[in-house]
Design an enzyme around this catalytic site. Structure first.
Site, PDB file in Angstrom:
ATOM      1  N   TYR A 229      22.858 -60.531 -40.299  1.00 31.04           N
ATOM      2  CA  TYR A 229      22.995 -59.286 -41.065  1.00 31.04           C
ATOM      3  C   TYR A 229      22.123 -58.151 -40.514  1.00 31.04           C
ATOM      4  CZ  TYR A 229      26.141 -60.680 -44.807  1.00 31.04           C
ATOM      5  OH  TYR A 229      27.248 -61.055 -45.529  1.00 31.04           O
ATOM      6  N   PHE A 240      22.526 -61.686 -50.550  1.00 32.60           N
ATOM      7  CA  PHE A 240      22.794 -62.963 -51.237  1.00 32.60           C
ATOM      8  C   PHE A 240      23.938 -62.758 -52.225  1.00 32.60           C
ATOM      9  CE2 PHE A 240      19.908 -65.782 -49.357  1.00 32.60           C
ATOM     10  CZ  PHE A 240      18.779 -65.058 -48.993  1.00 32.60           C
ATOM     11  N   HIS A 241      25.132 -62.544 -51.679  1.00 32.13           N
ATOM     12  CA  HIS A 241      26.311 -62.192 -52.467  1.00 32.13           C
ATOM     13  C   HIS A 241      26.552 -63.147 -53.640  1.00 32.13           C
ATOM     14  CE1 HIS A 241      27.710 -59.775 -48.949  1.00 32.13           C
ATOM     15  NE2 HIS A 241      27.336 -60.804 -48.238  1.00 32.13           N
ATOM     16  N   ASP A 242      26.482 -64.454 -53.373  1.00 35.56           N
ATOM     17  CA  ASP A 242      27.044 -65.432 -54.308  1.00 35.56           C
ATOM     18  C   ASP A 242      26.259 -65.598 -55.603  1.00 35.56           C
ATOM     19  OD1 ASP A 242      28.295 -67.628 -51.694  1.00 35.56           O
ATOM     20  OD2 ASP A 242      29.250 -65.977 -52.771  1.00 35.56           O
TER      21      ASP A 242
END
Ligand code: RIB
Ligand code: CA
Length: 314
Positions: A229, A240-242
């Site tokens: 990234y 930390f999308h999730d």
């Protein structure tokens, strides 16, 4: 309030951070990890989910193996360039010695929904093939669950795989169309919020300090992901999308939503585009007759990251 959830996942670095966050949250009861291909092949997703349960001391949590291929089209091009050859940043963590549950992911989702009618929130943080298959196995699924939240999509911002598509939706656009069209209103935590809450890499150092076991694993595993990234950027960064859909269950007040009608593109050029028309913005029946979605469009990210840190520290 305790939320019963099933996490459908392709672990993956940000999946791992989200799963540990869920395990650490007293408000969350994880009934199972149902795995799917996406970041990595489904066999690796299943193995990695078992490893995460071992690290967290949660060998009580069933892990199932799900769909290996998109609803339509060839095998996925996996995201090893983002998550590493092993899905955990190439840290060569020893694999679990446990076996997956004999039920498929879709069967497990349907069985739990029937066992706990109206109580379970499905949290899908990978491509949506298992959820689509569960809908085919049990067409009443929307009436049997409390709700569904996903990490995926890009309602009003560009995609991260193509100019218009986010990875989880792009990976299985036909399955996503089945899921978004079903008789429920999906809560969609897309790039509209996850890409606008960048994490300083020191975040994983703090997680490691607060929680040497799970945070320590994240600190090691996330370095490859942070490097990915941080390419072409002046400063290192991470996403930390999730963890966003899970954080919403714990602290819903941190998020704002835009309600609209949603269509999913499945043509070659726009594959995986989540086209959201906010209520009242179009008279086109292509949208006014489509299902509604709640797209997350705002987040208090300072408070969100403090929630992650405080929860890892518990
Ligand atoms: O676009 C980000 C999503 O794709 C996350 O769920 C990540 O784990 C990958 O699956
Ligand atoms: Ca994921």
């Amino acid at each position: 309030m305790t939320h019963k959830i099933i996490i459908d996942t392709d672990p993956g670095i940000d999946d791992a951070m989200a799963i540990f966050f869920a395990f650490q949250s007293p408000e969350i009861e994880v009934l199972g990890l149902t795995t799917v291909y996406g970041n990595i092949p489904v066999s690796m997703s299943a193995r990695n989910a078992l490893t995460l349960c071992d690290i967290a001391g949660r060998q009580d949590v069933p892990v199932t193996k799900g769909v290996a291929l998109p609803w339509v089209g060839p095998e996925s091009e996996y995201a090893h360039f983002v998550h590493g050859d092993d899905g955990f940043g190439n840290i060569d963590y020893p694999p679990s010695t446990r076996e997956v549950d004999p039920r498929s992911s879709a069967e497990f989702i349907v069985e739990m929904a029937r066992k706990y009618p109206g109580e379970i929130t499905l949290v899908a943080i990978g491509p949506l093939g298992n959820i689509a298959l569960a809908l085919r196995l049990e067409p009443e699924l929307p009436k049997l669950v409390k709700g569904i939240s996903i990490m995926g999509g890009a309602a009003f911002v560009p995609g991260n795989v193509t100019p218009v598509a986010e990875a989880n939706i792009w990976n299985d656009a036909y399955a996503a169309d089945i899921v978004f069209s079903a008789d429920w209103e999906v809560k969609m935590f897309g790039l509209d919020v996850t890409l606008f809450a960048p994490t300083d890499p020191a975040f994983v150092d703090i997680l490691a300090e607060k929680n040497p076991v799970m945070g320590g694993f994240m600190q090691k595993a996330a370095q490859f992901y942070i490097d990915f990234y941080s390419q072409n950027r002046d400063e290192k960064v991470c996403f930390f999308h999730d963890a966003f859909p899970i954080a919403h269950l714990v602290k819903p007040e941190l998020f704002e939503f835009t309600r609209g009608n949603i269509r999913i593109s499945t043509d070659e050029l726009n594959r995986g585009q989540t086209v959201v028309a906010p209520v009242g913005t179009t008279a086109s029946p292509l949208w006014t007759e489509a299902q509604f979605v709640q797209a997350a469009t705002g987040v208090k990210h300072e408070e969100l990251f403090q929630l992650f840190i405080d929860t890892y520290a518990r």
